[in-house]
Design an enzyme around this catalytic site. Sequence first.
Site: not given
Ligand code: HSE
Length: 314
Positions: A129, A185
């Site tokens: 990630e 993200t």
């Molecule tokens: N929890 C993470 C965010 C998930 O909201 O940035 C990203 O898919």
Amino acid sequence: MKEILVKAPATTANLGPGFDVFGMALEHPSDKVRITLIPKGLEIKVHGPAKGEIPTDPERNTAGVVAKEVLKAFSLGTGLRIEIEKGILPGVGLGSSAASAAAVAFGLNVLFNLEMDRKDLTRMAMKGEVVSAGFEHADNVSAAIYGGFVIVKSYRPLEIIHLEHPKNLHVAVAIPKVPVPPKKTMKARSVLPKEVPMRKLVHNVGHAAALAAGFAIGDVDLIGRSMLDVVVEPARASLVPGYREVREKALEAGACGVALSGAGPSMIAVVNALEVDASKVAEAMREGFESAGLSAEAFCTRPGRGVHVLEENP
Ligand code: HSE
């Protein structure tokens, strides 16, 4: 030739108030990942409509990063070919990178009999990630590994709670057709507040606790009513044209609750299937995006199982 084919689900993270904490696996869509042992090197191939959008350089591909971590951790002196059949669109907030990461950690665990449990697998898959989010968030990867609903209770030490979902919980999903910026993200995390006022903390803790209780007692309405986040979503809403319209339309069509799916731009709604047809909610969400000038793909699904083996050639 020694190889394995595994299937990993799309996931939705946060579910409103559970930023980096809540995750849920979806029955549809999913990625299929074939891992084949080759004498040396790490080859990545991507198939499917999103082929061109996914890097095949192992350093920049989540599956490649995770494969390298596993090979290193267990001193496995082999090469790998990883073929990813991408069913999950990348960059739309449905855990595309997490699915590939989970699939590789899980597949190698089975192929080499490494005896990692689901938490160890999550720890490995989280490393992937960093490539897309800049942070090892575990909500998507743990949901992809455990299936159903998960709570990342803590990161250090990593503790994950896995709960079953009510059978009448259906999910409507709408994916707007917007260009996905590189490192989406990371960008969606950069707009988040650094500090949270106490009243917002109280709101989110209350809603997150109630949402988890909803899963524990199998109450879909409680889950939906608790999906209201006052910290992260308000900061991200401006990044998602149609956010307000989709929310309103979904609730009007009978959804119990609506949220951004992960970092967006997709949105999800929770539906009590005993009372409302989730496909009607999905259609209303599509119209919501349309009223904001965006076309969108909308469908309904339900919580699904975690990553699993489809074929194995030991
Ligand atoms: N929890 C993470 C965010 C998930 O909201 O940035 C990203 O898919």
